[in-house]
Enzyme design. Structure first.
Site, PDB file in Angstrom:
ATOM      1  N   TYR A  16       0.805  -1.224   0.000  1.00 48.30           N
ATOM      2  CA  TYR A  16       0.000   0.000   0.000  1.00 48.30           C
ATOM      3  C   TYR A  16       0.838   1.275   0.000  1.00 48.30           C
ATOM      4  CZ  TYR A  16      -3.774  -3.164   1.246  1.00 48.30           C
ATOM      5  OH  TYR A  16      -4.683  -4.178   1.244  1.00 48.30           O
ATOM      6  N   HIS A  21      -4.168   6.369  -1.324  1.00 45.84           N
ATOM      7  CA  HIS A  21      -4.795   6.383   0.005  1.00 45.84           C
ATOM      8  C   HIS A  21      -3.769   6.662   1.108  1.00 45.84           C
ATOM      9  CE1 HIS A  21      -8.767   6.014   1.437  1.00 45.84           C
ATOM     10  NE2 HIS A  21      -8.821   4.732   1.735  1.00 45.84           N
ATOM     11  N   ASN A  70      -9.845   1.910   7.649  1.00 51.95           N
ATOM     12  CA  ASN A  70     -11.198   1.987   8.222  1.00 51.95           C
ATOM     13  C   ASN A  70     -11.245   1.749   9.730  1.00 51.95           C
ATOM     14  OD1 ASN A  70     -10.639  -0.712   8.056  1.00 51.95           O
ATOM     15  ND2 ASN A  70     -12.550  -1.286   7.039  1.00 51.95           N
ATOM     16  N   ASP A  95      -5.911  11.745   2.225  1.00 55.29           N
ATOM     17  CA  ASP A  95      -6.156  11.892   0.790  1.00 55.29           C
ATOM     18  C   ASP A  95      -7.578  12.399   0.583  1.00 55.29           C
ATOM     19  OD1 ASP A  95      -6.809   9.204   1.875  1.00 55.29           O
ATOM     20  OD2 ASP A  95      -7.641   8.862  -0.123  1.00 55.29           O
ATOM     21  N   ASN A 116     -13.574   6.463   4.928  1.00 53.89           N
ATOM     22  CA  ASN A 116     -13.752   5.541   6.056  1.00 53.89           C
ATOM     23  C   ASN A 116     -12.801   5.816   7.217  1.00 53.89           C
ATOM     24  OD1 ASN A 116     -15.909   4.184   4.910  1.00 53.89           O
ATOM     25  ND2 ASN A 116     -14.564   2.814   3.775  1.00 53.89           N
TER      26      ASN A 116
END
Length: 194
Positions: A16, A21, A70, A95, A116
């Site tokens: 990631y 994100h 989240n 973001d 989230n």
């Protein structure tokens, strides 16, 4: 009230690291690297990477939740409760789909807008009344892409978008000392006009 906690949002793990994100992580990483003797270190009781530093003469915590986006509120809520940090002393860097790459905006409160990470932080703090630094990543629709939003945020920005996001991060880093002194009007004006 000056800012006492700066939270960068993102997802942990190498897969990631370069995704849109994780723009909040990128800013906090850059901030930590720019401050002498400041290193983010794993802190298991808050399930986060954490550093205590000084900015503009103020003691400030830097936090990157390692819970996945989240569940970001778990780390933020636990640290804020433990150190008695009020919601209006918290700045969450994230973001923002509704801003173009290269644009950064600051605001206090407001809805999560489908983010989230923000939803979970709002639930953990019991209020929407915390500061947000929104780093534009663009929206797939605005970029003439058919990509679903969930897919879009979990992919790397295109090269030209990446350099614009990095410019927005640089611009944002210049106002951090002002927010740490509680000079939000000056910080906002500088960020939104440059």
């Amino acid at each position: 009230m000056p800012i006492r906690l700066i939270v960068g949002l993102g997802n942990p793990g190498p897969e990631y690291e370069q995704t849109r994100h994780n723009a909040g992580f990128w800013l906090v990483d850059n901030l930590a690297n720019s401050l002498p003797g400041t290193r983010l270190q794993r802190e298991t009781r808050f399930n986060a990477l954490l550093a205590k530093t000084r900015i503009a003469g103020q003691e400030v915590w830097l936090l990157e939740p390692q819970t996945f986006m989240n569940r970001s509120g778990q780390s933020v809520g636990a640290l804020a409760r433990f150190y008695k940090i009020a919601p209006d002393e918290v700045l969450v860097v994230h973001d923002e789909l509704d801003l173009a790459p290269g644009v950064a905006k600051m605001k206090k409160g407001g809805s999560a807008g489908g983010h989230n990470g923000l939803k979970d932080i709002t639930a953990a703090l019991g209020t929407q009344d915390y500061w947000r630094l929104r780093l534009g990543i663009g929206h797939p629709r605005a970029l003439a892409s058919q990509q679903a939003v969930a897919d879009f945020v979990l992919h790397r920005p295109r090269k030209e978008e990446q350099s614009l996001i990095e410019e927005a991060i640089e611009k944002s880093l210049r106002i951090v000392p002002l927010v740490c002194e509680g000079k939000f009007d000056a910080a906002t004006m500088q960020l939104h006009t440059n």
